[in-house]
Design an enzyme around this catalytic site. Sequence first.
Site, PDB file in Angstrom:
ATOM      1  N   SER A 181     133.727  78.282 -48.806  1.00 38.12           N
ATOM      2  CA  SER A 181     133.991  77.041 -49.530  1.00 38.12           C
ATOM      3  C   SER A 181     135.293  76.375 -49.106  1.00 38.12           C
ATOM      4  CB  SER A 181     134.011  77.304 -51.032  1.00 38.12           C
ATOM      5  OG  SER A 181     132.746  77.693 -51.482  1.00 38.12           O
ATOM      6  N   HIS A 233     139.521  76.330 -52.531  1.00 38.92           N
ATOM      7  CA  HIS A 233     139.062  74.950 -52.384  1.00 38.92           C
ATOM      8  C   HIS A 233     140.244  74.017 -52.124  1.00 38.92           C
ATOM      9  CE1 HIS A 233     135.551  76.157 -55.290  1.00 38.92           C
ATOM     10  NE2 HIS A 233     135.474  76.761 -54.110  1.00 38.92           N
TER      11      HIS A 233
END
Length: 324
Positions: A181, A233
């Site tokens: 991610s 992230h």
Amino acid sequence: MASGGEGKGAAYQRYAASYGGYGAAEEERRWWPWLVPTVLVACVAVFAAEMFVNDCPRHGSTLGGGAGCVAAGFLRRFAFQPLRENPLLGPSSATLEKMGALNWAKVVHEHQGWRLISCIWLHAGLVHLIVNMLSLLFIGIRLEQQFGFVRIGIIYLVSGFGGSVLSALFLRSNYISVGASGALFGLLGSMLSELIMNWTIYSNKAAAIITLLFIVAINLAIGILPHADNFAHIGGFASGFLLGFVLLARPHFGWMERNELPQTNQPPKYKLYQYVLWVAALLLLLVGFVIILVMLFKGKNGNDNCHWCQYLNCVPTSRWKCTT
């Protein structure tokens, strides 16, 4: 288990489907995308290796009490851990840690810095893998077609590393983190900086930037749920955002849109503001990496000096706890 990426595919895909449709200038060369499919195949192969090593029917579950492996009769050695242990249909935390999951104590005290890279290729479960790989296809293919495998490959890997570094700095000692991610957020970040860097060759600029910022905000908001590593992230997005200024600049034909240009043999040139952004972004990226890596390998934990930062990663409610 802290693992980023699940639940974010739809948002990734909505933006990627429209990216490039805002009047961007046509590139003279369209690259054939092979790197992104190769990364996808590699991640699938690594996940298969995770399940092979995990061997749930043989090693059982940490839950005990006769908890059964999922689909053991069909998948045999590749069966998933019980859903109460891993709701994402994947291996145990012990298997992930054995294969290179990010672990603060092992990185800092056992000098296993390679985990900052290996964790990018691991996934916590089949659901996690499918969501991330669909997102990679929808985002990465278009970017690789436009900018080539070298630049997109660098952004993907460096963003993944940046996400891992920031995640490790704030990761609590009894947690692990895996997933691509951070790298995917890096691709989103590079989209935003590419739009800013090449602002004058886009039409419908407002629609493009509002759509992208909306998608990023949704994904970061989802990241405050349990089992999602929002620090990966944020670190990946910041790394990709800065790298986009460095790697994705396009030369301009003055301050006119391409469809308004007269026929000319004058070669396009980079604007002064592009050079300024290039230098500033490169310096920020290098300084940021140096500071965070020094703090990490000195044994610092970001939560010790920033008590409110934990809420960037998970916000406890009456429905869930952030310590599970």
